[in-house]
Design a protein around this motif. Sequence first.
Motif, PDB file in Angstrom:
ATOM      1  N   CYS A   1       0.832  -1.177   0.000  1.00  0.00           N
ATOM      2  CA  CYS A   1       0.000   0.000   0.000  1.00  0.00           C
ATOM      3  C   CYS A   1       0.872   1.232   0.000  1.00  0.00           C
ATOM      4  CB  CYS A   1      -0.886  -0.034   1.245  1.00  0.00           C
ATOM      5  SG  CYS A   1      -1.878   1.421   1.500  1.00  0.00           S
ATOM      6  N   HIS A   2       0.527   2.255  -0.816  1.00  0.00           N
ATOM      7  CA  HIS A   2       1.272   3.507  -0.830  1.00  0.00           C
ATOM      8  C   HIS A   2       0.909   4.344   0.390  1.00  0.00           C
ATOM      9  CE1 HIS A   2       2.849   2.744  -4.759  1.00  0.00           C
ATOM     10  NE2 HIS A   2       1.657   2.668  -5.299  1.00  0.00           N
ATOM     11  N   GLY A   3       1.827   5.223   0.775  1.00  0.00           N
ATOM     12  CA  GLY A   3       1.518   6.206   1.798  1.00  0.00           C
ATOM     13  C   GLY A   3       1.513   5.642   3.193  1.00  0.00           C
ATOM     14  N   ASP A   4       1.044   6.450   4.127  1.00  0.00           N
ATOM     15  CA  ASP A   4       1.078   6.097   5.537  1.00  0.00           C
ATOM     16  C   ASP A   4      -0.301   5.917   6.122  1.00  0.00           C
ATOM     17  OD1 ASP A   4       3.882   6.266   5.670  1.00  0.00           O
ATOM     18  OD2 ASP A   4       3.761   8.450   5.809  1.00  0.00           O
ATOM     19  N   ILE A   5      -1.294   5.647   5.289  1.00  0.00           N
ATOM     20  CA  ILE A   5      -2.660   5.613   5.798  1.00  0.00           C
ATOM     21  C   ILE A   5      -2.853   4.541   6.865  1.00  0.00           C
ATOM     22  CG2 ILE A   5      -3.541   4.073   3.980  1.00  0.00           C
ATOM     23  CD1 ILE A   5      -6.114   5.863   4.077  1.00  0.00           C
ATOM     24  N   PHE A   6      -2.202   3.388   6.701  1.00  0.00           N
ATOM     25  CA  PHE A   6      -2.357   2.336   7.700  1.00  0.00           C
ATOM     26  C   PHE A   6      -1.643   2.690   9.008  1.00  0.00           C
ATOM     27  CE2 PHE A   6      -3.095  -0.866   4.101  1.00  0.00           C
ATOM     28  CZ  PHE A   6      -4.470  -0.770   4.244  1.00  0.00           C
ATOM     29  N   HIS A   7      -0.690   3.597   8.949  1.00  0.00           N
ATOM     30  CA  HIS A   7      -0.026   4.063  10.164  1.00  0.00           C
ATOM     31  C   HIS A   7      -0.852   5.143  10.859  1.00  0.00           C
ATOM     32  CE1 HIS A   7       3.857   2.019   9.539  1.00  0.00           C
ATOM     33  NE2 HIS A   7       3.631   2.229   8.244  1.00  0.00           N
ATOM     34  N   SER A   8      -1.573   5.927  10.091  1.00  0.00           N
ATOM     35  CA  SER A   8      -2.228   7.104  10.650  1.00  0.00           C
ATOM     36  C   SER A   8      -3.700   6.912  10.967  1.00  0.00           C
ATOM     37  CB  SER A   8      -2.081   8.283   9.682  1.00  0.00           C
ATOM     38  OG  SER A   8      -2.694   7.980   8.432  1.00  0.00           O
ATOM     39  N   MET A   9      -4.324   5.850  10.397  1.00  0.00           N
ATOM     40  CA  MET A   9      -5.763   5.656  10.603  1.00  0.00           C
ATOM     41  C   MET A   9      -6.065   4.206  10.936  1.00  0.00           C
ATOM     42  SD  MET A   9      -7.276   7.878   7.362  1.00  0.00           S
ATOM     43  CE  MET A   9      -8.984   7.691   7.873  1.00  0.00           C
ATOM     44  N   THR A  10      -7.092   3.997  11.752  1.00  0.00           N
ATOM     45  CA  THR A  10      -7.571   2.643  12.003  1.00  0.00           C
ATOM     46  C   THR A  10      -8.390   2.171  10.804  1.00  0.00           C
ATOM     47  OG1 THR A  10      -9.653   3.341  13.006  1.00  0.00           O
ATOM     48  CG2 THR A  10      -7.717   3.158  14.466  1.00  0.00           C
ATOM     49  N   ILE A  11      -8.656   0.885  10.754  1.00  0.00           N
ATOM     50  CA  ILE A  11      -9.477   0.346   9.672  1.00  0.00           C
ATOM     51  C   ILE A  11     -10.861   0.982   9.707  1.00  0.00           C
ATOM     52  CG2 ILE A  11     -10.548  -1.739   8.753  1.00  0.00           C
ATOM     53  CD1 ILE A  11      -7.513  -1.576   8.354  1.00  0.00           C
ATOM     54  N   GLU A  12     -11.414   1.123  10.883  1.00  0.00           N
ATOM     55  CA  GLU A  12     -12.748   1.709  11.009  1.00  0.00           C
ATOM     56  C   GLU A  12     -12.761   3.154  10.499  1.00  0.00           C
ATOM     57  OE1 GLU A  12     -11.151   0.043  13.339  1.00  0.00           O
ATOM     58  OE2 GLU A  12     -12.359  -1.807  13.359  1.00  0.00           O
ATOM     59  N   GLU A  13     -11.696   3.908  10.781  1.00  0.00           N
ATOM     60  CA  GLU A  13     -11.622   5.287  10.313  1.00  0.00           C
ATOM     61  C   GLU A  13     -11.503   5.357   8.797  1.00  0.00           C
ATOM     62  OE1 GLU A  13      -9.502   7.373  14.231  1.00  0.00           O
ATOM     63  OE2 GLU A  13      -8.277   6.530  12.612  1.00  0.00           O
ATOM     64  N   ILE A  14     -10.756   4.425   8.222  1.00  0.00           N
ATOM     65  CA  ILE A  14     -10.640   4.399   6.758  1.00  0.00           C
ATOM     66  C   ILE A  14     -11.997   4.111   6.125  1.00  0.00           C
ATOM     67  CG2 ILE A  14      -9.587   3.220   4.792  1.00  0.00           C
ATOM     68  CD1 ILE A  14      -7.165   2.633   6.578  1.00  0.00           C
ATOM     69  N   VAL A  15     -12.712   3.123   6.676  1.00  0.00           N
ATOM     70  CA  VAL A  15     -14.028   2.770   6.126  1.00  0.00           C
ATOM     71  C   VAL A  15     -14.983   3.953   6.224  1.00  0.00           C
ATOM     72  CG1 VAL A  15     -16.029   1.262   6.398  1.00  0.00           C
ATOM     73  CG2 VAL A  15     -13.728   0.313   6.568  1.00  0.00           C
ATOM     74  N   ALA A  16     -14.925   4.659   7.345  1.00  0.00           N
ATOM     75  CA  ALA A  16     -15.799   5.817   7.522  1.00  0.00           C
ATOM     76  C   ALA A  16     -15.490   6.924   6.514  1.00  0.00           C
ATOM     77  CB  ALA A  16     -15.670   6.350   8.948  1.00  0.00           C
ATOM     78  N   GLU A  17     -14.248   6.963   6.052  1.00  0.00           N
ATOM     79  CA  GLU A  17     -13.817   7.987   5.094  1.00  0.00           C
ATOM     80  C   GLU A  17     -14.283   7.665   3.672  1.00  0.00           C
ATOM     81  OE1 GLU A  17     -11.739  11.355   3.583  1.00  0.00           O
ATOM     82  OE2 GLU A  17     -12.319  10.801   5.631  1.00  0.00           O
ATOM     83  N   LEU A  18     -14.612   6.414   3.417  1.00  0.00           N
ATOM     84  CA  LEU A  18     -14.965   5.981   2.061  1.00  0.00           C
ATOM     85  C   LEU A  18     -16.444   6.193   1.769  1.00  0.00           C
ATOM     86  CD1 LEU A  18     -13.016   2.593   2.145  1.00  0.00           C
ATOM     87  CD2 LEU A  18     -12.409   4.569   0.728  1.00  0.00           C
ATOM     88  N   SER A  19     -16.756   6.538   0.532  1.00  0.00           N
ATOM     89  CA  SER A  19     -18.155   6.593   0.103  1.00  0.00           C
ATOM     90  C   SER A  19     -18.651   5.180  -0.172  1.00  0.00           C
ATOM     91  CB  SER A  19     -18.280   7.433  -1.161  1.00  0.00           C
ATOM     92  OG  SER A  19     -17.649   6.769  -2.257  1.00  0.00           O
ATOM     93  N   LEU A  20     -19.961   5.038  -0.272  1.00  0.00           N
ATOM     94  CA  LEU A  20     -20.524   3.727  -0.596  1.00  0.00           C
ATOM     95  C   LEU A  20     -19.987   3.231  -1.928  1.00  0.00           C
ATOM     96  CD1 LEU A  20     -22.470   1.374  -0.115  1.00  0.00           C
ATOM     97  CD2 LEU A  20     -24.284   2.762  -1.169  1.00  0.00           C
ATOM     98  N   GLU A  21     -19.916   4.113  -2.913  1.00  0.00           N
ATOM     99  CA  GLU A  21     -19.400   3.710  -4.227  1.00  0.00           C
ATOM    100  C   GLU A  21     -17.966   3.221  -4.120  1.00  0.00           C
ATOM    101  OE1 GLU A  21     -22.721   6.552  -4.833  1.00  0.00           O
ATOM    102  OE2 GLU A  21     -20.959   6.474  -3.534  1.00  0.00           O
ATOM    103  N   GLU A  22     -17.146   3.888  -3.335  1.00  0.00           N
ATOM    104  CA  GLU A  22     -15.751   3.477  -3.176  1.00  0.00           C
ATOM    105  C   GLU A  22     -15.651   2.128  -2.479  1.00  0.00           C
ATOM    106  OE1 GLU A  22     -13.104   7.526  -2.855  1.00  0.00           O
ATOM    107  OE2 GLU A  22     -14.439   7.055  -1.173  1.00  0.00           O
ATOM    108  N   LYS A  23     -16.481   1.924  -1.476  1.00  0.00           N
ATOM    109  CA  LYS A  23     -16.436   0.653  -0.752  1.00  0.00           C
ATOM    110  C   LYS A  23     -16.852  -0.508  -1.657  1.00  0.00           C
ATOM    111  CE  LYS A  23     -18.976   2.296   2.634  1.00  0.00           C
ATOM    112  NZ  LYS A  23     -19.718   2.466   3.914  1.00  0.00           N
ATOM    113  N   VAL A  24     -17.918  -0.315  -2.414  1.00  0.00           N
ATOM    114  CA  VAL A  24     -18.370  -1.377  -3.317  1.00  0.00           C
ATOM    115  C   VAL A  24     -17.312  -1.665  -4.375  1.00  0.00           C
ATOM    116  CG1 VAL A  24     -20.066  -1.959  -5.099  1.00  0.00           C
ATOM    117  CG2 VAL A  24     -20.824  -1.007  -2.911  1.00  0.00           C
TER     118      VAL A  24
END
Length: 711
Positions: free
Chosen positions: A7-30
């Motif tokens: 994975c690029h970047g530091d997103i897994f270092h800076s955010m929890t899985i739950e926070e990442i999911v909350a950041e995503l739109s329904l279209e992005e998640k699907v």
Amino acid sequence: MPDNTSCHGDIFHSMTIEEIVAELSLEEKVSMMSGSGFYSIHAESKQWGAKPYPAGGANERLGIEGLKFSDGPRGVIVGHSTCFPCSMARGATFDRDLEWRVGEAMALEARAQGVNLLGQVCVNLLRHPGWGRAQETYGEDSYHLGEMGSALSQGTQHHNVISTVKHFALNSIENTRFNLDVRTDERTLREIYLPHFRKVIESGCLSVMSSYNKVNGTYCGQNRYLLTDILRNEWNFEGFVHSDWVLGVYSPHGAEAGLDIENPEPAWFGENLLNAVRNGEIPEEVVDTSVCRILGILKKIHMTDDPHKSYPADLVACSDHAILARTVAEQSAALLWNRDVLPFNKDKVHRVGVFGRLAALENTGDRGSSRVSPPHVITPLEGLEAYLGSENVTYAGDELDARAAGEAAAEFDAAIVIAGYTAVEEGEYIPSDINLGQEELPENLSSILDGARKRGQRNPIGGDRRSLSLPDDQIELIRRVASTNPRTIVILVAGSAVMVEEWIDIVPAAMQTFYAGMEGGAALPRLLFGDVSPSGRLPFTVAQDADHYPPFDISTHNIEYGYWHGYSLFDRDEHEPRFPFGHGLTYSEFRYSNIRAIRRDDGGLEVNATVENTGSWTAIDTPQLYICWPGQSAVRPRQSLRGFSRLRLAPGEKAETTFTVAPRDLAWFDPDARTWRIESGHHKIKVACSARDTASLETILDFEKEIDLGI
């Protein structure tokens, strides 16, 4: 290609899985729940698997690259990777450590080519040897499958490549796999067809691939009982499930059943799933749960330190991996019988005649989704020429003119007949209107395909086998050559059992080398001339009569899978196999002694025995542990494999081997109480060289009370 498999970047270092999911739109998640780009990549390359496939989990906005998939039962199919012997050959080694090393080598080559999801752990049980893709699995015994599959998975994931165990579940007929309905009862499902999957998952495997077929009326890709009730709720699996590729999903409701990713493209999980969520047919929480599973595994491999600092391109098909491929080829070859002709004496065998079209063919097995394109393949003929010198090896005829071949065979000190099958006769079923790159066949294989078409063969590429014997023209070749040369050796190339009744009495020795990978030709002369002793053991039963196997209809769309198959069926029906499960000769002899068996505090067993090499060759022995059940609480097999080991011993050398049996491997499933139970009563413990070893070492343990293990 740069190493860029997580994975690029530091997103897994800076955010929890739950926070990442909350950041995503329904279209992005699907969109993360399906692969993309498969058809465009395939159209460009004209060959299945030429590049890694985007297989879900990606989000460009947040810098999440996602999953990059390659198939891999014989090696990474991307690029020009090492082609190892097929899984069935590796199953014949009965060597967990060697299989772990193969898994590690696959992971190194995967990382070097941008792959982080590998579909390499096929543990579908070999119910019948006619199954076209038998070569992709390890054999007929559930315990053996679980042990070997776990070793491969762990070796791969050591380098943070996600292992996939497949195809879940009850997949063992090829031609009708897209719509086959397999019916089975609960005991058969739990005791015969699922334990090996459970063992691989509990060893740490991070992903599961569902199978195409139905189980008890429901497609596996949307079978809630398999994917949620058993896999998640009972086995506590926390990874993700992805579909088999093309026609593995039939409804967006597969997501509710427990399927997390549809591959290779969003036929049902794209707009259809999005609309189903918007319309309230499927709760958005279903999507969130799947995305959490996918991201959880991506985070795991991203955050875990790699054993290596980098994974450069020169790891692919490197010399170490070629040597490993040859080692596996040497240790997987099963010597079926030997009437004092092998190993060849180098002082007596100088000129060798080689026979059969397969001798000069690059024949590494299936040419469908598991096809590997290695940088080289050493054929049997090339291997013999390199070993003996080309002036001492003559390609002297084939099955197209068996009479002439037989006449020529008399001139040589020894005759080697290479017989068996190719991707034309067995392998993944590829209809003629589907192109996986299979039209790029070697010239010799193209001639075999042309012959099959002229005979009206229904499946010109792959599919289930119609016969368990060799083709008639090969049998005639063997007869002709053996009639004039007393040192005739037959080498069998096949994915599973080959019946030998038509020629066993006239040939002094035969060895099955399976599909031996890119270094198989180099291994062959070392085996024949005694540089290394054969040590492979058959991971299946070879019958004298094909009717002794379970029913097998390659055109059926409905089938009942019963409790009995393999050596347990032969034991129940008191049929004498030609070669039992676990059979394989070496150039030495071994003796077992001093068996001791104790109950462990956890309810399992520990069994010890001494193995001695009483012969004159250094060789590997494979002692096998079988348990004979009381069978009072429920009907059970006469015996079941519950341990195996590998010991390399010099002449006169002794060693002790220890088998450890977990409590669940002693239990049967009670479908009424929905629990696993260990029977009380006398349990016979056997250490043997095969399932029909009449000289097995035996002891008795009395289990005083029944034990309930729960689900």
